[in-house]
Design a protein around this motif. Structure first.
Motif, short mmCIF file in Angstrom:
data_model
loop_
_atom_site.label_atom_id
_atom_site.label_comp_id
_atom_site.label_asym_id
_atom_site.label_seq_id
_atom_site.Cartn_x
_atom_site.Cartn_y
_atom_site.Cartn_z
N ILE A 44 11.86 82.50 15.20
CA ILE A 44 11.22 81.41 14.47
C ILE A 44 11.52 80.12 15.20
CG2 ILE A 44 13.10 81.00 12.86
CD1 ILE A 44 10.92 80.96 10.66
N LEU A 68 6.31 79.95 5.60
CA LEU A 68 6.77 78.83 6.42
C LEU A 68 5.93 77.59 6.13
CD1 LEU A 68 7.32 80.76 9.73
CD2 LEU A 68 9.03 80.09 8.04
N LEU A 115 6.56 81.65 13.24
CA LEU A 115 7.11 82.96 13.53
C LEU A 115 6.45 83.48 14.80
CD1 LEU A 115 9.12 84.88 12.05
CD2 LEU A 115 7.12 86.06 11.15
N HIS A 151 14.85 78.43 19.56
CA HIS A 151 14.39 79.34 18.51
C HIS A 151 15.58 79.98 17.81
CE1 HIS A 151 15.08 82.01 21.95
NE2 HIS A 151 15.39 82.91 21.03
#
Length: 177
Positions: free
Chosen positions: A6, A66, A160, A42
């Motif tokens: 992510i 998200l 993602l 990330h």
């Protein structure tokens, strides 16, 4: 192997890249030295051999949740097979739930022996890697923390994605329409 990662919001990404730069300028191991166009700050949530259709279906639901706000908690060091310097994230209930959903998705359609046990809920330690090396103890000098900017107080986890370690391809994992 496929990662499930992510990405951070733009301001947090810039802060991480500044930390990378400062480590590199000081001659220390830094993620800034990885020149691949796929290299970006990330948070790794899990890994699996492949993203099968059932896994993708579940990850699309995760992507729909998200962005997710998170808080940084400070500098951490790991000594595993490699030395890692990172900024830790607070494992609040929302982040723990998101990571558990990703773990359950990859575990639902992957041979258990192919999953990294460090990503298992309860063992997973959320962090953004600043530097990594095979040299044991590379980040034990107390002055390392003085080189770095303070981590952002908060950030948002925004996108993602998956990285294919065999082909080097990145894929954004989108919510279902």
């Amino acid at each position: 192997m496929r990662t499930v990662e992510i990405l951070l919001d733009e301001a947090a990404e810039l802060a991480v890249r500044e930390a990378w730069r400062r480590l590199a300028d000081a001659g220390l191991p830094s993620q800034a030295r990885h020149r691949s166009p796929t290299n970006s700050p990330h948070l790794t949530l899990a890994t699996c051999p492949e993203l099968t259709a059932p896994i993708r279906w579940e990850l699309a639901e995760v992507a729909a949740s998200l962005p997710l706000p998170v808080r940084f908690t400070g500098l951490v060091r790991f000594e595993r097979p490699t030395s890692v310097l990172a900024w830790a994230l607070d494992l609040d209930s929302a982040l723990a739930c998101l990571q558990r959903r990703v773990w359950e998705a990859v575990a639902s359609d992957s041979p258990p022996e192919t999953l990294n046990p460090l990503h298992e809920p309860g063992r997973w330690s959320p962090h953004i890697t600043l530097g990594r090396t095979r040299r044991a103890g590379a980040f034990t000098d107390r002055r390392v923390s003085e080189l770095l900017p303070a981590p952002p107080l908060s950030a948002r986890l925004t996108t993602l994605r998956s990285y294919d370690t065999r082909s080097g391809a990145l894929e954004v994992l989108e919510p279902r329409p």
